[in-house]
Design an enzyme around this catalytic site. Sequence first.
Site, PDB file in Angstrom:
ATOM      1  N   CYS A 199       0.828  -1.205   0.000  1.00 48.08           N
ATOM      2  CA  CYS A 199       0.000   0.000   0.000  1.00 48.08           C
ATOM      3  C   CYS A 199       0.866   1.261   0.000  1.00 48.08           C
ATOM      4  CB  CYS A 199      -0.922  -0.007   1.217  1.00 48.08           C
ATOM      5  SG  CYS A 199      -2.308   1.140   1.061  1.00 48.08           S
ATOM      6  N   ASP A 204      -5.938  -3.059  11.401  1.00 48.88           N
ATOM      7  CA  ASP A 204      -4.793  -2.152  11.530  1.00 48.88           C
ATOM      8  C   ASP A 204      -4.662  -1.732  12.987  1.00 48.88           C
ATOM      9  OD1 ASP A 204      -2.658  -0.583  10.830  1.00 48.88           O
ATOM     10  OD2 ASP A 204      -3.783   0.783   9.541  1.00 48.88           O
TER      11      ASP A 204
END
Length: 207
Positions: free
Chosen positions: A7, A126
């Site tokens: 990412c 996360d």
Amino acid sequence: MTRIKICGITRVEDALFAARQGADAIGLVFYPASPRHVSVARAREIIQALPPFVTTVGLFVNATAQTVRDILHELPLDLLQFHGDESADFCQQFEKPYMKAVRVKAGVDLLQYALAHRTAKALLLDAYREDAYGGTGHTFDWNIIAQNLPLPLVLSGGLQAANVVQGIQSVKPWAVDVSSGVEIDKGIKDTAKMIAFIRAVRKADEE
């Protein structure tokens, strides 16, 4: 086989290198407050340069519906990632597959998130930071992840070559998502770190 998403891609050369090393997906950040934010023009360059069979993921944080629609009108994104406080109704209105990110801390009910976002392709887990929505380089306690959640899991948060094997063995996620763990600077990926990370994931799959 554990899938791999890299990412925070901001450069064509980083996207191509990630793809050639075996990354399954690349993430493009459309959150203006992020140091990894990309413009539509830059994102288009990256997407057009990619070989086939690499999933392009657009990351949004509390964007307006019109912003998401405008970007989808301009770019052929394969998957949306909502990393803010978006509701299930918001996420599913764009007729695109999506993942919902959860910033995990003690007391967060992941089963509730999974049930609320039952139309999501996955939950992305996360680390919780009050002042940031992802990309912090911090891990969280993997032991608090509930077992047998009804959605595939994507493990994120502070992953790097040194800890991803442990993360995969502990959580057994469908995929792992890395950003800061393969960087030399925010948004600038390091080829050696990407190689080491992908090799570590493959090692974990073999064990």
